[in-house]
Design a protein around this motif. Structure first.
Motif, short mmCIF file in Angstrom:
data_model
loop_
_atom_site.label_atom_id
_atom_site.label_comp_id
_atom_site.label_asym_id
_atom_site.label_seq_id
_atom_site.Cartn_x
_atom_site.Cartn_y
_atom_site.Cartn_z
N VAL A 288 0.86 -1.18 0.00
CA VAL A 288 0.00 0.00 0.00
C VAL A 288 0.89 1.23 0.00
N GLY A 289 0.88 1.97 -1.10
CA GLY A 289 1.69 3.17 -1.22
C GLY A 289 2.78 3.02 -2.25
N GLY A 290 2.72 3.86 -3.31
CA GLY A 290 3.71 3.79 -4.37
C GLY A 290 4.77 4.84 -4.23
N THR B 123 1.43 -6.60 -5.91
CA THR B 123 0.49 -5.56 -6.30
C THR B 123 0.76 -4.33 -5.45
N VAL B 124 1.04 -3.20 -6.11
CA VAL B 124 1.25 -1.93 -5.40
C VAL B 124 0.02 -1.06 -5.63
N LEU B 125 -0.59 -0.62 -4.54
CA LEU B 125 -1.77 0.24 -4.60
C LEU B 125 -1.37 1.67 -4.28
N GLU B 126 -1.52 2.57 -5.25
CA GLU B 126 -1.17 3.98 -5.07
C GLU B 126 -2.45 4.82 -5.17
N ALA C 55 9.33 2.40 -11.14
CA ALA C 55 8.09 1.76 -11.62
C ALA C 55 8.29 1.18 -13.01
N GLY C 56 9.04 1.90 -13.86
CA GLY C 56 9.31 1.40 -15.19
C GLY C 56 10.13 0.12 -15.18
N LYS C 57 11.11 0.05 -14.29
CA LYS C 57 11.92 -1.16 -14.16
C LYS C 57 11.07 -2.33 -13.66
N ALA C 58 10.17 -2.05 -12.74
CA ALA C 58 9.32 -3.11 -12.19
C ALA C 58 8.27 -3.56 -13.20
N ALA C 59 7.80 -2.64 -14.04
CA ALA C 59 6.68 -2.95 -14.95
C ALA C 59 7.03 -4.04 -15.95
N ASN D 188 5.18 -10.47 -12.93
CA ASN D 188 4.35 -10.64 -11.74
C ASN D 188 4.26 -9.37 -10.91
N PHE D 189 4.46 -8.22 -11.54
CA PHE D 189 4.34 -6.93 -10.84
C PHE D 189 3.22 -6.12 -11.49
N ARG D 190 2.41 -5.50 -10.66
CA ARG D 190 1.45 -4.54 -11.20
C ARG D 190 1.30 -3.38 -10.24
N LEU D 191 1.17 -2.21 -10.82
CA LEU D 191 0.96 -0.97 -10.08
C LEU D 191 -0.42 -0.44 -10.44
N ILE D 192 -1.24 -0.24 -9.43
CA ILE D 192 -2.61 0.24 -9.64
C ILE D 192 -2.73 1.64 -9.05
#
Length: 401
Positions: free
Chosen positions: A15-17, A36-39, A118-122, A126-130
């Motif tokens: 929780v928190g990007g 899963t990162v929730l921003e 975030a770009g490196k993780a994307a 198995n990574f997603r940023l919401i």
């Protein structure tokens, strides 16, 4: 992209990007954990967030293999930090002798740093940023946190995970919903942030504290100066009541800008942002299935600009400790408590130093410096000592790749 525990050996909901959340998400996803990162915001664009990238953080980026690419982003470098004391410019911190790849602080807008990570993780499957995901509550089963309920673009959606990590800052919803006890240490001052547009004929001012009262700081942002003015806590209403003209007079006394220059860029109080300084930390950082790190676990003063870097160190320590237990399904509260034990000393030591500096700055000098103080001021090693404390900190974390 994967979205739940059915598609990976383990899952983590962050929780928190911010810096801690994205760095932790990248490190875990790199090991095959479903993240899963929730921003809560739609993007990372916000002014006056912590944006000093210290040598310790640059070392981590180097260890991850993309330092050269990172340093191609627009930034300003500071090999030393300066201050004006009794009308004389003084070196406060010198990073030139640090045992690091980069012997400087990189000043970079935080949104550029976050977009880079975030770009490196994307690219990891198995990574997603919401974005635009506001956590409403924690989900629990027999006393263990098993996920969160969030509102995403106006619709409620559950997110189940083997571990929930609160990286949502000093106003953390996660720690509030978990009822975690906070120890507050107070702070005597707040900071007003403002922008002054640069001119071609501006001198090559060095970054750091300026002005005889040491309550004005300026940072070169390329096309503007980011300036901070320190005020007594809870005094903003009184300043606003007097109007902008007296405030500009105060700024002119402690900044290198004359009043006319200031008036061009500060037309009203809408051009001034308040940063409420808080120093606090959680008594316990973890509960079964839940961990808080970064500002969610310990809010820092802006003194030294170390908050972002402590948060990054927290993220690295967390990934190092929990990765294998998460993958093997053996993660327990003891693993989470181990993170707190490891990170307690650097947190306590940094906050204690910040509190000591803030209190010292509040005291009015009624007598000349003692012989010891005068002796210390003349020692050439002092800037290198402060360079070490600011640039590296009390304890370094190295990612296990």
């Amino acid at each position: 992209m994967s979205s739940n525990t059915e598609s990976a050996a383990a899952s983590c909901c962050i929780v928190g990007g911010g810096p801690a959340g994205l760095m932790l998400g990248y490190l875990l996803a790199r090991k095959g954990i479903d993240v899963t990162v929730l921003e809560k915001h739609r993007d990372f664009l916000r002014d006056f967030r912590g944006d000093t990238i210290h040598p310790s953080t640059l070392d981590i980026i180097w260890q991850l293999g993309f330092l050269d690419e990172f340093l191609k982003l627009p930034h300003q470098r500071a090999e030393k930090l300066y201050g004006e004391i009794n009308g004389k410019e003084t070196t406060l911190a010198d990073f030139s002798h640090l045992p690091t790849q980069c012997k400087f602080i990189a000043f970079m807008p935080q949104w550029d740093f976050l977009n880079f990570i975030a770009g490196k993780a994307a690219v990891l499957p198995n990574f997603r940023l919401i974005h635009n995901a506001q956590v409403l509550s924690l989900q629990e089963d027999h006393g263990k946190v098993t996920g969160v309920l969030a509102e995403v673009d106006g619709e409620q959606q559950p997110f189940h995970a083997d571990l929930v990590v609160g990286c949502d800052g000093r106003n953390s919803v996660v720690r509030e919903k978990a009822g975690m006890e906070i120890r507050r240490f107070g702070a005597p001052r707040d900071v007003l942030w403002l922008k002054i547009n640069k001119r071609p004929d501006d001198p090559e001012w060095s970054m750091g504290h300026r002005g005889p009262k040491k309550n004005f700081i300026m940072i070169d942002r390329g096309d503007y100066w980011q300036c901070g003015y320190s005020i007594a806590k809870d005094s903003l209403d009184a300043l606003r009541a007097q109007g902008i003209p007296p405030f500009l007079d105060l700024l002119a006394e402690v900044s290198p800008f004359d009043r006319g220059r200031l008036q061009e860029d500060i037309a009203s109080w809408d051009d001034v942002r308040l940063l409420v300084i808080r120093i606090d930390r959680l008594k316990e950082w973890a509960k079964p299935g839940l961990l808080c790190i970064g500002d969610a676990a310990h809010a820092m003063s802006p003194i030294g600009g170390v908050g972002v870097n402590l948060a990054i160190q927290d993220a690295v320590a967390t990934a190092n400790i929990i990765t294998q237990p998460l993958i093997s399904g053996t993660l327990t509260l003891r693993h989470l408590q181990r993170i707190q034990r490891r990170r307690t000393f650097p947190t306590w030591a940094t906050q204690s130093l910040q509190i000591m500096i803030s209190r010292a700055g509040q005291k009015k000098r009624t007598k000349p410096p003692s012989r010891m103080e005068a002796w210390l001021r003349g020692r050439k090693f002092i800037p290198f000592l402060f360079g070490r404390l600011i640039g590296v900190g009390f304890y370094r974390e190295i990612p296990k790749l």
